[in-house]
Write a protein that holds these residues in place. Sequence first.
Motif, PDB file in Angstrom:
ATOM      1  N   TRP A 173       0.814  -1.215   0.000  1.00  0.00           N
ATOM      2  CA  TRP A 173       0.000   0.000   0.000  1.00  0.00           C
ATOM      3  C   TRP A 173       0.846   1.263   0.000  1.00  0.00           C
ATOM      4  O   TRP A 173       0.321   2.363  -0.135  1.00  0.00           O
ATOM      5  CB  TRP A 173      -0.914   0.013   1.226  1.00  0.00           C
ATOM      6  N   ASP A 176       1.001   3.837  -3.378  1.00  0.00           N
ATOM      7  CA  ASP A 176       0.005   3.340  -4.323  1.00  0.00           C
ATOM      8  C   ASP A 176      -0.951   4.442  -4.774  1.00  0.00           C
ATOM      9  O   ASP A 176      -1.919   4.186  -5.490  1.00  0.00           O
ATOM     10  CB  ASP A 176      -0.793   2.177  -3.736  1.00  0.00           C
ATOM     11  N   PHE A 180      -2.721   5.923   3.409  1.00  0.00           N
ATOM     12  CA  PHE A 180      -3.269   5.075   4.460  1.00  0.00           C
ATOM     13  C   PHE A 180      -2.963   5.683   5.824  1.00  0.00           C
ATOM     14  O   PHE A 180      -3.817   5.726   6.703  1.00  0.00           O
ATOM     15  CB  PHE A 180      -2.681   3.664   4.374  1.00  0.00           C
ATOM     16  N   ASP A 186       2.959   7.518   4.028  1.00  0.00           N
ATOM     17  CA  ASP A 186       3.129   6.372   3.131  1.00  0.00           C
ATOM     18  C   ASP A 186       3.137   6.776   1.668  1.00  0.00           C
ATOM     19  O   ASP A 186       3.464   5.959   0.804  1.00  0.00           O
ATOM     20  CB  ASP A 186       2.027   5.334   3.376  1.00  0.00           C
TER      21      ASP A 186
END
Length: 576
Positions: A173, A176, A180, A186
């Motif tokens: 994830w 991407d 998140f 992230d």
Amino acid sequence: MATDLLMIACLLSFGNVSLALQNPGFGEECPLSFGLSSCDSGDACFHVLQQCDGWEHCEDGSDEKNCTVCPLADYFKCPNSSACLPPELVCDGGDDCPEGSDDEEDCWSKECGEIYTSRCDSSGICYLEEWECDGYEYCPDGSDEQNCASKEACADSNYIRCPTSGICFFRGWECDGFPFCEDGSDEEDCRSKECYNSDDFKCESSGVCLDPHLRCDGSDDCLDGTDERHCTADDCPSPMLFCETGGPCVPAARLCDGVGDCPDGSDETDCVCTVVDFQCENSGSCVTPSGVCNGLPDCGDASDELLCQSCAEKGLWQCDSAMCINNASVCDGDKDCSSGADEDNCPTPCHVLQLECDGKCLPKYRACNGIDDCTNGEDEINCTSGGCGARQFPCEDGTCLLESQLCDNLTDCSGGEDEEDCGDVLPPGFPLGLTSRYIPDVFINASSEYKPEFAASQVRHTGYCWVPRSVVDQWLQVYFGKTTDVTGVVISGGGANWDLGSWVTSFTLAFSMDGASWAPYKGHSNSVQVFQGNRDRYNRVSRPLPTGVTSRYIRLYPTGFEGWVAMVMEVYVTNG
């Protein structure tokens, strides 16, 4: 023998949900050496671990008779039943004993199963270490999601922590394109990070990792569009077409649709049209029947508009642009031709569905809509009903209500008539699909239509309504597409998009299996049943059928109306 052992292993792998082995191939005996015992009926075997586990694996229930102890020492015996639970089901957060939650009580005094390595602080419930700090509270006290930022690496090596919250998330994830972590970390510094899947495509500017199937698919998934650059034929997933001059890839649905998506037009060459489509002479592109001879060239060489019947030969009226329109649209107050020629030199007096305005005719449905269409504003004069405005509902006590106050579960009229007949008790089943457009337009027909914008397909509860050209011997028909059990209909009037005084006050129904032979719906007295319709243009009314009908077609015949026939409808069924 190996096959027999495999059968035993499969039985054990299913645990409590397995049934006893039928005709296991051991002859008449169930070999105890394989851990099997025989059901009392003698026609099936069960494993000893399934004895007294609380679930009947023998059809005669003999594996659950006379149970006092569990088959294994570490199993938990439910106190009020014969059920025995393996350690993994004890204190796992779910009630597994048939009679209640005995297996979930006093968990700190019980051992967790081998697969569980963590406990909730308050209850002692056991859970997998991987569930700790995963962003979802498993423990009732939330202790599995506390102090996450101070903890070391995630239990699963395929997971990493958000720097601020400490929540663990799947490495795939990261970068991407969808944050998140609450701080968005992230999705930061992605250009310097490797994609989790080596086959992913990395966007040049952002570094976001894309599934390889999104590469050269004809849509920009990277903000900079780099996923659609430098494509080759090998990059195009089937059945997409690669444009011969270097991409992009064009979806199959956009091939031979008359619109050039490739710079070189290769998506519109060598086309094979369906039997009903028109193929352009030069390009070979396909044009649907509705686009042929409609006055608007779809082919580059305009071959779809050559050798066409004249509008007069089709029984239509021709605009200056050669576009054909229905005769009913001429002198109706709406400009259907781009030049407005259909509203020039119109005679008076106007017909019953029109008002005279500036020497021309204005459709009644455009009167009392809050917009002055006539220069002197006469189309907005005397717009009252029972002393109320055109967009208001008159109570019997003289109170005027907004349309939004009708059927809102609040009584505003002293007599309560604003909350009467609101269609609250719907026919059994569910809507067939007129409103949702599950039923296509071609399945909805009528005896006539006043104008295309009031065609039969406008009978859906989506803003407009069906209005016929006449009020004599009219009908509305819906084809279901298959044999269907009909339980009733829901109808309402013309609403705000038609003459303010129009709705159907009564109607009859008929049904058919072939669309040719029709059977009228009859009541208990064996005479054609007349259903009560609407009492105003606003509210819907529900009319369940006293006895359901199995059919493929339905027809509604207006037998009474106020002002003019104007309505919308939904059909209710119990199968679809």
